[in-house]
Motif scaffolding. Structure first.
Motif, PDB file in Angstrom:
ATOM      1  N   GLY A   9       0.820  -1.201   0.000  1.00 26.67           N
ATOM      2  CA  GLY A   9       0.000   0.000   0.000  1.00 26.67           C
ATOM      3  C   GLY A   9       0.855   1.252   0.000  1.00 26.67           C
ATOM      4  N   ASP A  10       0.416   2.271  -0.720  1.00 21.87           N
ATOM      5  CA  ASP A  10       1.192   3.504  -0.825  1.00 21.87           C
ATOM      6  C   ASP A  10       0.907   4.485   0.312  1.00 21.87           C
ATOM      7  OD1 ASP A  10       2.359   2.664  -3.185  1.00 21.87           O
ATOM      8  OD2 ASP A  10       0.702   3.457  -4.392  1.00 21.87           O
ATOM      9  N   ASP A  11      -0.211   4.311   1.004  1.00 21.99           N
ATOM     10  CA  ASP A  11      -0.633   5.333   1.949  1.00 21.99           C
ATOM     11  C   ASP A  11      -0.140   5.082   3.363  1.00 21.99           C
ATOM     12  OD1 ASP A  11      -2.139   3.083   2.032  1.00 21.99           O
ATOM     13  OD2 ASP A  11      -4.092   4.074   1.932  1.00 21.99           O
ATOM     14  N   ILE A  12      -0.495   3.961   3.955  1.00 26.60           N
ATOM     15  CA  ILE A  12      -0.193   3.734   5.371  1.00 26.60           C
ATOM     16  C   ILE A  12       0.887   2.667   5.586  1.00 26.60           C
ATOM     17  CG2 ILE A  12      -2.451   4.500   6.190  1.00 26.60           C
ATOM     18  CD1 ILE A  12      -3.317   1.576   6.260  1.00 26.60           C
ATOM     19  N   GLY A  13       1.590   2.298   4.524  1.00 24.31           N
ATOM     20  CA  GLY A  13       2.651   1.317   4.682  1.00 24.31           C
ATOM     21  C   GLY A  13       2.147  -0.082   4.965  1.00 24.31           C
ATOM     22  N   SER A  14       1.041  -0.460   4.351  1.00 22.89           N
ATOM     23  CA  SER A  14       0.490  -1.789   4.574  1.00 22.89           C
ATOM     24  C   SER A  14       1.005  -2.772   3.530  1.00 22.89           C
ATOM     25  CB  SER A  14      -1.035  -1.748   4.521  1.00 22.89           C
ATOM     26  OG  SER A  14      -1.464  -1.384   3.222  1.00 22.89           O
ATOM     27  N   VAL A  15       1.019  -4.057   3.898  1.00 24.42           N
ATOM     28  CA  VAL A  15       1.336  -5.152   2.986  1.00 24.42           C
ATOM     29  C   VAL A  15       0.210  -6.163   3.086  1.00 24.42           C
ATOM     30  CG1 VAL A  15       2.938  -7.015   2.424  1.00 24.42           C
ATOM     31  CG2 VAL A  15       3.820  -4.836   3.258  1.00 24.42           C
ATOM     32  N   THR A  16      -0.419  -6.463   1.949  1.00 21.95           N
ATOM     33  CA  THR A  16      -1.492  -7.460   1.918  1.00 21.95           C
ATOM     34  C   THR A  16      -1.015  -8.663   1.132  1.00 21.95           C
ATOM     35  OG1 THR A  16      -3.200  -5.748   2.034  1.00 21.95           O
ATOM     36  CG2 THR A  16      -3.878  -7.927   1.286  1.00 21.95           C
ATOM     37  N   ALA A  17      -1.160  -9.844   1.730  1.00 21.08           N
ATOM     38  CA  ALA A  17      -0.677 -11.081   1.119  1.00 21.08           C
ATOM     39  C   ALA A  17      -1.840 -11.880   0.546  1.00 21.08           C
ATOM     40  CB  ALA A  17       0.061 -11.918   2.164  1.00 21.08           C
ATOM     41  N   TYR A  18      -1.643 -12.382  -0.689  1.00 18.94           N
ATOM     42  CA  TYR A  18      -2.617 -13.240  -1.352  1.00 18.94           C
ATOM     43  C   TYR A  18      -1.939 -14.551  -1.718  1.00 18.94           C
ATOM     44  CZ  TYR A  18      -5.170  -8.843  -2.012  1.00 18.94           C
ATOM     45  OH  TYR A  18      -5.809  -7.643  -1.816  1.00 18.94           O
ATOM     46  N   ASP A  19      -2.669 -15.642  -1.591  1.00 20.31           N
ATOM     47  CA  ASP A  19      -2.157 -16.929  -2.045  1.00 20.31           C
ATOM     48  C   ASP A  19      -1.890 -16.843  -3.539  1.00 20.31           C
ATOM     49  OD1 ASP A  19      -2.856 -19.781  -3.333  1.00 20.31           O
ATOM     50  OD2 ASP A  19      -1.972 -20.065  -1.357  1.00 20.31           O
TER      51      ASP A  19
END
Length: 427
Positions: A254-264
């Protein structure tokens, strides 16, 4: 008793602060090992390490050598004064002196990045001086005859190649091509700016097409079959998000809050989201997922949940994992090498600083990692870097070697004091 002094082994002293650049992963095409950390090690042995007999190959300062099985391929630059064009020379190294198998002229000008043999074809990938910045050339391994030439970078992908054309956005689809003649077997949508490649033991095994809007699609790199497709950001404005592939997952940053989302990776089902600012790279590290910060430092995560197991500001990436330990790196390489340390995989506890080593670039990979360090009188100390052992294991003293080493499974080649290349058998 002979003592080879490599420094001082310490369990309690922190390495130098991590630099800002992360290392590239070991064994991947066009990605050499470039980072590690400073400290010291004391090794003793009952006798000096064996000094293998050196064999040499010709090659000037601008020549490049690559290892494939029991062959060494040397790319010789053009020599206008002699009226000789750029050449690829194949040598066989088996027991006795190296034997020249063939030499062939290379089309055009450029610089080779990698050369390897696959299913009876020698493949060369390199930069060019032509309209396309990269090219891949196939040669008959028996004769050296040029079989085919195509613009782009060819990555090993099982029994074929995965071809893409970097730096030419919007021009070419991603293609799987036959090794023997370069014919296209299938193609999928996408260009290098919106495709991620996933690597397995035999090369590229997954392609992920990531358009700015619409469905993200995952393809099997062997068959071209679409495994999954899903709009990961329904309703959002079109944008190309930063993504990484690691540990069987697609990571969307994510560009805004420094998030990382993982998908299989094979289903695109969401696994977890974690708050990790400024992630620059991610890779599997043993049973964990290690994510490196753009500003230095590293998180070790549970790949199933995204929970942070430990974090350390010193490390910039991992080089190897075995025996419940990780070989980690910190800082940018210098003239005296790069710096390495061993830490516990589960806790991040420092086990040992290993000192500065030049980690040897690998044209083939069998799970072992080697490093060299200059000692004296044009000699390099060769060590095996296994985190399970906690300290480098001395394997040889390379007499006449001056650096710029590459290795395969059985052979090691380094620049030699005579101006060419020295050859050694790996233990």
């Amino acid at each position: 008793m002979t003592v080879i002094d490599l420094g001082e082994l310490r369990d309690d002293t922190a390495p130098d602060p991590a630099a800002r650049r992360r290392p590239r992963a070991v064994g991947r095409p066009f990605r050499s090992v470039v980072v590690l950390l400073v400290a010291l090690v004391t090794l003793t042995a009952g006798a000096p390490p064996p000094r293998s007999a050196v064999r040499t190959l010709p090659g000037g300062p601008a020549a490049a050598a690559f290892v494939s099985g029991d062959r060494v391929y040397v790319v010789q630059p053009s020599d206008p004064q002699r009226g000789v064009g750029r050449q690829l020379v194949a040598y066989r190294v088996a027991g006795g002196p190296p034997r020249t198998l063939w030499r062939t002229l290379l089309p055009g000008e450029g610089a080779a990045t990698t050369v390897w043999e696959q299913d009876g074809t020698v493949l060369l990938v390199g930069r060019t001086a032509g309209d396309y910045p990269w090219e891949t050339i196939g040669f008959d391994a028996r004769t050296g005859r040029v079989s085919w030439l195509q613009p782009g970078v060819g990555f090993p992908a099982g029994g074929a190649l995965l071809m893409q054309v970097p730096e030419m956005t919007g021009r070419e689809a991603i293609r799987r091509v036959a090794v023997s003649d370069g014919r296209t077997l299938w193609s999928v949508p996408g260009t290098p700016d919106n495709v991620e490649l996933g690597f397995g033991p035999s090369g590229v095994d997954r392609l992920v097409h990531l358009p700015a809007a619409g469905e993200t699609a995952v393809y099997d790199a062997a068959s071209g079959t679409r495994l999954a497709a899903r709009d990961l950001t329904p309703g959002d404005r079109p944008t190309r998000r930063r993504t990484l592939l690691a540990a069987g997952m697609l990571l969307v940053l994510g560009d805004d809050i420094g998030s990382v989302t993982a998908y299989d990776l094979d289903t695109l089902q969401r696994r977890w989201t974690a708050q990790l600012p400024l992630v620059g790279y991610a890779e599997r590290c043993g049973s964990l997922l290690c994510a490196s910060r753009l500003t230095g430092g590293m998180w070790a995560l549970d790949p199933a949940t995204g929970a942070v197991r430990w974090t350390d500001d010193r490390w910039t990436g991992t080089m190897a994992a075995s025996g419940g330990r990780l070989l980690v790196a910190a800082g940018d390489p210098t003239a005296t090498g790069t710096a390495l340390a061993v830490v516990e995989e589960a806790t991040g506890r420092l086990v040992a600083d290993l000192g500065r080593w030049d980690v040897i670039a690998q044209d083939e990979f069998d799970g072992r990692l080697f490093g060299v360090r200059r000692i004296r009188n044009s000699r390099l100390l060769l060590v095996e870097l296994d985190p399970a052992g906690g300290r480098p294991e001395v394997r040889d003293v390379l007499v006449g070697a001056v650096g710029d080493c590459r290795m395969g499974v059985r052979l090691l080649v380094c620049r030699h004091t005579d101006g060419g290349f020295g050859l050694w058998r790996l233990p």
